[in-house]
Design a protein around this motif. Structure first.
Motif: not given
Length: 143
Positions: A75-76, A90-91, A102-103, A107-109
């Motif tokens: 999910r973003k 996101f996760e 795992f979870r 963060n993405e740029n």
């Protein structure tokens, strides 16, 4: 126009949200070739401590990732946008070959070229071991 990947910059809130949803959908397909088409031929990546350049390396990386990270579901969420850049948080959840869940949080740029292809992706990610009971309801079972 051939080679375009709408929506293209400059982004509005609506087009940035559409770009984020398109990325989520592609990654949840777990199809490395499909995902790689959203990036420029010479796209630069940092994923945790791995540095990649170009679609060929992206495909190889994602192929190996989804062989290890089973049941992957992502999910973003749009964090910020401006001009040709988008930031997301996101996760995702996955399990390994031994069945440990795992979870991953991160963060993405993102930076895009004028055609809407991502030319840079920088991701910071942390994993948390979880039990099967702690999985999010919003993540339907996928194998």
């Amino acid at each position: 126009m051939p080679g375009q990947r709408p929506p293209v910059p400059p982004f509005t809130e609506e087009t940035a949200r559409r770009k984020v949803q398109a990325a989520e959908d592609a990654w949840n397909s777990r199809d490395p070739e499909r995902v790689a088409l959203a990036y420029t031929e010479d796209s630069e990546w940092r994923n945790r401590d791995v540095f990649l350049t170009g679609r060929r390396e992206i495909v190889a990386f994602l192929t190996a990732k989804w062989q290890r990270e089973l049941g992957y579901r992502l999910r973003k969420e749009l964090w910020a946008y401006t001009g040709d850049r988008i930031a997301v948080r996101f996760e995702y959840e996955f399990h390994d070959a031994d069945g440990q869940w795992f979870r991953a949080y991160g963060n993405e740029n993102w930076e895009f070229d004028p055609n809407g292809l991502m030319r840079r992706r920088f991701a910071s990610i942390n994993d948390l071991p979880i039990t099967a009971d702690e999985r999010r309801v919003a993540f339907p079972e996928q194998t």
